[in-house]
Design an enzyme around this catalytic site. Structure first.
Site, mmCIF file in Angstrom:
data_model
loop_
_atom_site.group_PDB
_atom_site.id
_atom_site.type_symbol
_atom_site.label_atom_id
_atom_site.label_comp_id
_atom_site.label_asym_id
_atom_site.label_seq_id
_atom_site.Cartn_x
_atom_site.Cartn_y
_atom_site.Cartn_z
ATOM 1 N N SER A 126 0.820 -1.217 0.000
ATOM 2 C CA SER A 126 0.000 0.000 0.000
ATOM 3 C C SER A 126 0.856 1.270 0.000
ATOM 4 C CB SER A 126 -0.916 0.024 1.225
ATOM 5 O OG SER A 126 -1.698 -1.144 1.260
ATOM 6 N N GLU A 127 0.293 2.275 -0.681
ATOM 7 C CA GLU A 127 0.950 3.582 -0.768
ATOM 8 C C GLU A 127 -0.091 4.657 -0.481
ATOM 9 O OE1 GLU A 127 2.651 3.906 -4.685
ATOM 10 O OE2 GLU A 127 4.102 2.291 -4.279
ATOM 11 N N GLN A 279 -35.052 -13.851 27.365
ATOM 12 C CA GLN A 279 -35.002 -14.354 25.989
ATOM 13 C C GLN A 279 -34.313 -13.358 25.045
ATOM 14 O OE1 GLN A 279 -38.577 -15.130 23.498
ATOM 15 N NE2 GLN A 279 -37.995 -17.265 23.698
ATOM 16 N N GLU A 363 -5.768 -5.936 4.100
ATOM 17 C CA GLU A 363 -5.659 -7.090 3.176
ATOM 18 C C GLU A 363 -6.822 -7.136 2.188
ATOM 19 O OE1 GLU A 363 -3.780 -10.622 4.243
ATOM 20 O OE2 GLU A 363 -2.624 -9.700 5.846
HETATM 21 N N1 CAA Z 1 -3.419 -14.641 -8.341
HETATM 22 C C1 CAA Z 1 -2.652 -14.493 -9.419
HETATM 23 N N2 CAA Z 1 -2.789 -13.455 -10.267
HETATM 24 C C2 CAA Z 1 -3.756 -12.562 -9.993
HETATM 25 C C3 CAA Z 1 -4.595 -12.671 -8.870
HETATM 26 C C4 CAA Z 1 -4.405 -13.767 -8.017
HETATM 27 N N3 CAA Z 1 -5.154 -13.957 -6.944
HETATM 28 N N4 CAA Z 1 -5.452 -11.627 -8.860
HETATM 29 C C5 CAA Z 1 -5.167 -10.893 -9.952
HETATM 30 N N5 CAA Z 1 -4.143 -11.458 -10.631
HETATM 31 C C6 CAA Z 1 -3.530 -11.010 -11.869
HETATM 32 C C7 CAA Z 1 -4.557 -10.937 -13.016
HETATM 33 O O1 CAA Z 1 -4.703 -12.180 -13.643
HETATM 34 C C8 CAA Z 1 -3.945 -9.881 -13.903
HETATM 35 O O2 CAA Z 1 -2.911 -10.438 -14.662
HETATM 36 P P1 CAA Z 1 -3.016 -10.586 -16.286
HETATM 37 O O3 CAA Z 1 -3.367 -9.243 -16.824
HETATM 38 O O4 CAA Z 1 -1.674 -11.074 -16.700
HETATM 39 O O5 CAA Z 1 -4.109 -11.587 -16.498
HETATM 40 C C9 CAA Z 1 -3.268 -8.941 -12.921
HETATM 41 O O6 CAA Z 1 -3.063 -9.671 -11.711
HETATM 42 C C10 CAA Z 1 -4.081 -7.706 -12.637
HETATM 43 O O7 CAA Z 1 -5.321 -8.156 -12.119
HETATM 44 P P2 CAA Z 1 -6.673 -7.348 -12.267
HETATM 45 O O8 CAA Z 1 -6.855 -6.952 -13.699
HETATM 46 O O9 CAA Z 1 -7.727 -8.141 -11.617
HETATM 47 O O10 CAA Z 1 -6.279 -6.036 -11.442
HETATM 48 P P3 CAA Z 1 -7.197 -4.902 -10.825
HETATM 49 O O11 CAA Z 1 -6.505 -3.605 -11.003
HETATM 50 O O12 CAA Z 1 -8.595 -5.027 -11.324
HETATM 51 O O13 CAA Z 1 -7.136 -5.214 -9.233
HETATM 52 C C11 CAA Z 1 -7.700 -6.265 -7.177
HETATM 53 C C12 CAA Z 1 -7.476 -6.412 -8.680
HETATM 54 C C13 CAA Z 1 -8.222 -7.625 -6.732
HETATM 55 C C14 CAA Z 1 -8.721 -5.195 -6.851
HETATM 56 C C15 CAA Z 1 -6.350 -5.967 -6.489
HETATM 57 O O14 CAA Z 1 -5.843 -4.711 -6.871
HETATM 58 C C16 CAA Z 1 -6.451 -6.024 -4.980
HETATM 59 O O15 CAA Z 1 -6.416 -7.115 -4.387
HETATM 60 N N6 CAA Z 1 -6.533 -4.833 -4.273
HETATM 61 C C17 CAA Z 1 -6.515 -4.804 -2.812
HETATM 62 C C18 CAA Z 1 -5.092 -4.647 -2.326
HETATM 63 C C19 CAA Z 1 -4.888 -5.296 -1.005
HETATM 64 O O16 CAA Z 1 -5.486 -6.299 -0.657
HETATM 65 N N7 CAA Z 1 -3.935 -4.754 -0.243
HETATM 66 C C20 CAA Z 1 -3.550 -5.346 0.978
HETATM 67 C C21 CAA Z 1 -2.216 -4.809 1.400
HETATM 68 S S1 CAA Z 1 -1.417 -5.845 2.600
HETATM 69 C C22 CAA Z 1 -2.209 -5.586 4.044
HETATM 70 O O17 CAA Z 1 -3.189 -4.916 4.106
HETATM 71 C C23 CAA Z 1 -1.564 -6.301 5.216
HETATM 72 C C24 CAA Z 1 -2.188 -6.005 6.518
HETATM 73 O O18 CAA Z 1 -2.955 -5.095 6.663
HETATM 74 C C25 CAA Z 1 -1.864 -6.777 7.676
HETATM 75 P P1 FAD Z 2 -8.999 3.154 -0.604
HETATM 76 O O1 FAD Z 2 -8.488 2.178 -1.580
HETATM 77 O O2 FAD Z 2 -8.784 4.597 -0.899
HETATM 78 O O3 FAD Z 2 -10.543 2.886 -0.371
HETATM 79 C C1 FAD Z 2 -11.426 3.850 0.199
HETATM 80 C C2 FAD Z 2 -12.862 3.280 0.096
HETATM 81 O O4 FAD Z 2 -13.213 3.114 -1.278
HETATM 82 C C3 FAD Z 2 -12.978 1.884 0.749
HETATM 83 O O5 FAD Z 2 -14.231 1.737 1.357
HETATM 84 C C4 FAD Z 2 -12.879 0.955 -0.450
HETATM 85 O O6 FAD Z 2 -13.482 -0.298 -0.243
HETATM 86 C C5 FAD Z 2 -13.617 1.780 -1.510
HETATM 87 N N1 FAD Z 2 -13.205 1.357 -2.868
HETATM 88 C C6 FAD Z 2 -12.008 1.569 -3.474
HETATM 89 N N2 FAD Z 2 -12.012 1.017 -4.697
HETATM 90 C C7 FAD Z 2 -13.227 0.436 -4.866
HETATM 91 C C8 FAD Z 2 -13.843 -0.287 -5.926
HETATM 92 N N3 FAD Z 2 -13.188 -0.546 -7.077
HETATM 93 N N4 FAD Z 2 -15.113 -0.707 -5.772
HETATM 94 C C9 FAD Z 2 -15.791 -0.455 -4.612
HETATM 95 N N5 FAD Z 2 -15.261 0.226 -3.563
HETATM 96 C C10 FAD Z 2 -13.988 0.658 -3.698
HETATM 97 N N6 FAD Z 2 -0.886 -2.394 3.520
HETATM 98 C C11 FAD Z 2 0.256 -3.065 3.222
HETATM 99 O O7 FAD Z 2 0.686 -3.100 2.077
HETATM 100 N N7 FAD Z 2 0.933 -3.722 4.198
HETATM 101 C C12 FAD Z 2 0.539 -3.729 5.484
HETATM 102 O O8 FAD Z 2 1.203 -4.345 6.318
HETATM 103 C C13 FAD Z 2 -0.653 -3.017 5.822
HETATM 104 N N8 FAD Z 2 -1.091 -2.957 7.125
HETATM 105 C C14 FAD Z 2 -2.132 -2.133 7.448
HETATM 106 C C15 FAD Z 2 -2.454 -1.917 8.777
HETATM 107 C C16 FAD Z 2 -3.457 -1.001 9.124
HETATM 108 C C17 FAD Z 2 -3.747 -0.762 10.555
HETATM 109 C C18 FAD Z 2 -4.151 -0.310 8.101
HETATM 110 C C19 FAD Z 2 -5.194 0.712 8.425
HETATM 111 C C20 FAD Z 2 -3.865 -0.564 6.788
HETATM 112 C C21 FAD Z 2 -2.853 -1.463 6.438
HETATM 113 N N9 FAD Z 2 -2.486 -1.655 5.101
HETATM 114 C C22 FAD Z 2 -1.344 -2.350 4.797
HETATM 115 C C23 FAD Z 2 -3.183 -0.949 4.044
HETATM 116 C C24 FAD Z 2 -4.533 -1.557 3.698
HETATM 117 O O9 FAD Z 2 -4.369 -2.741 2.977
HETATM 118 C C25 FAD Z 2 -5.311 -0.484 2.912
HETATM 119 O O10 FAD Z 2 -5.687 0.515 3.826
HETATM 120 C C26 FAD Z 2 -6.526 -1.077 2.209
HETATM 121 O O11 FAD Z 2 -6.127 -1.962 1.188
HETATM 122 C C27 FAD Z 2 -7.427 0.038 1.632
HETATM 123 O O12 FAD Z 2 -6.694 0.976 0.915
HETATM 124 P P2 FAD Z 2 -6.890 2.556 1.199
HETATM 125 O O13 FAD Z 2 -6.719 2.748 2.643
HETATM 126 O O14 FAD Z 2 -6.009 3.304 0.291
HETATM 127 O O15 FAD Z 2 -8.402 2.834 0.852
#
Ligand code: CAA
Ligand code: FAD
Length: 379
Positions: A126-127, A279, A363
């Protein structure tokens, strides 16, 4: 279809349950209040083999299955979700990716100490302007021949300060969009790598969440995970397993709050009987128990698929989507059952309610899980 755990799985669950009671419960309120990272507790979890649970013993892991991982995550999260998120990130987002896609040299150098719990890892996708829209990476890794020059900012990184090893996704060739992203192993202390202040959060306050800054950080080419341009797919496949971990965390938060509510309802008297005799309370508890059981089955199904080597992307997203909603609903009801006592810190349920919220956000938000699920449904 068998709904039974093995002897080993039950022993692992019992070990996690005891650890949560004896090591995590004391001080959990204070750590939440003062945003204190549970460093000593994490060290002990490492010694128990819970930081590299599913890694093969050859690389310092415990060689357990994903079912055991769900059981451990549930038990730890009943008491302290700030500690369990460290377990989830280290196991699913860091060790898994290193074992599956790392070279032998990367496994020896980075995976071994992480799986043994001697070091902690972080996953940096994430950024500030790329959260859900994860392909829009602004962090760049310019190819300089024998190394990449890394520049940019990562936001919200769990274990941001306590980690030693960071897996950082960065854009190398923007013309190739997501196929131009690389996953790089970055070490704490590399020149140009700085860590921002700890975020002051609503929940999981003990977990250390930081932004990370990279200014001309030289990352050797041998630190790239997988082929050139594999970074986005690396992140997506890794997150499939990560979502099982967070789903199980949500399950644990819900079942922890539920257990407290059951106990309290049997003790608290109103109108000459316990509130468990009403209840209105019984129906609340029945709904909570039913939803928790459904969430547990979804978590275990996703883990079972993973253990069998079958596709589990949809199942892990379903588990996370449902379990995180259950965590919110159940914790809110648990506070309600506690009445005014639920609103103060000593009774734990208000913390569980605050901790529950993050499981709908990180996630992949609940909306993102629906995108993943609906794409599978409509395939
Ligand atoms: N496995 C393998 N490849 C995958 C995949 C998967 N599960 N999901 C997508 N891909 C591939 C696609 O096949 C595609 O590749 P090709 O073009 O070669 O076919 C490519 O990735 C791009 O996929 P999409 O076109 O589906 O991409 P999109 O822009 O529509 O985004 C998304 C898909 C599911 C929304 C993805 O951007 C997503 O998961 N976003 C959420 C990010 C997220 O979960 N962040 C978590 C950060 S970590 C964290 O949060 C840790 C913590 O807190 C503790
Ligand atoms: P945004 O993407 O800006 O979303 C804002 C709102 O818009 C949300 O309700 C979202 O669901 C909605 N939205 C966006 N796009 C769509 C769409 N296409 N359709 C429908 N609704 C949409 N990231 C890491 O990489 N590593 C980590 O270890 C990690 N740890 C974290 C720990 C904490 C405590 C927190 C708060 C975040 C952490 N994250 C980490 C980041 C986290 O994964 C992101 O906050 C999350 O993926 C959402 O991104 P955003 O905050 O930019 O929200």
């Amino acid at each position: 279809m068998y709904f039974e755990f093995t002897e080993e799985q039950m022993m692992i669950r019992q070990a996690a349950r005891e650890f949560a009671q004896t090591e995590l419960k004391p001080g959990v309120i204070e750590r939440d209040e003062h945003q204190k990272f549970p460093g000593e507790q994490i060290k002990k979890l490492g010694e128990l083999g819970f930081l590299g649970m599913m890694v093969s013993p050859e690389y310092g892991g415990s060689g357990m299955d994903a079912i055991s991982y769900v059981l451990v995550m549930e038990e730890l999260s009943k008491i302290d979700a700030s500690a369990s998120v460290v377990v989830s990130v280290n196991n699913s987002l860091v060790c898994f990716g290193l074992e599956k896609y790392g070279t032998e040299a990367q496994k020896q150098k980075y995976l071994l100490p992480l799986a043994k719990g001697e070091k902690i890892g972080a996953f940096c996708l994430s950024e500030p302007e790329a959260g859900s829209d994860a392909t829009s990476q602004k962090t760049t890794a310019v190819d300089m021949g024998d190394h990449y020059l890394l520049n940019g900012v990562k936001n919200w990184i769990t274990n941001g300060n306590s980690a030693s090893t960071y897996i950082v996704m960065a854009q190398t060739d923007a013309s190739k969009r997501h196929n131009g992203i690389n996953a790089l192993i970055v070490e704490k202390g590399m020149p140009g790598f700085t860590i921002g202040a700890k975020e002051n959060k609503m929940g999981i306050r003990g977990s250390d969440t930081h932004s990370l800054m990279f200014t001309d950080v030289k990352v050797p080419k041998e630190n790239r995970l997988g082929d050139e341009g594999f970074g986005f797919k690396f992140a997506m496949t890794t997150l499939e397993g990560g979502r099982i971990g967070i789903a199980s965390q949500a399950l644990g938060i819900a079942s922890g709050a539920y257990e407290l509510a059951v106990q309290y309802s049997k003790e608290r008297k109103a109108f000459g009987k316990t509130i468990a005799d009403l209840q209105a309370t019984q129906f609340k508890l029945a709904d909570m128990a039913t939803e928790i059981e459904a969430a547990r089955l979804l978590c275990l199904k996703a883990a079972w698929l993973k253990d069998k080597g079958l596709p589990y992307s949809q199942a892990s997203s379903m588990a996370k989507l449902y379990a995180s909603d259950v965590a919110m609903r159940v914790t809110v009801e648990a506070v309600q059952i506690h009445g005014g006592y639920g609103f103060v810190k000593d009774f734990h349920v208000e913390r569980l309610m605050r901790d529950a919220k993050i499981t709908q956000i990180y996630e992949g938000t609940s909306e993102i899980q629906r995108i993943v699920i609906s794409r599978e449904v409509l395939k």
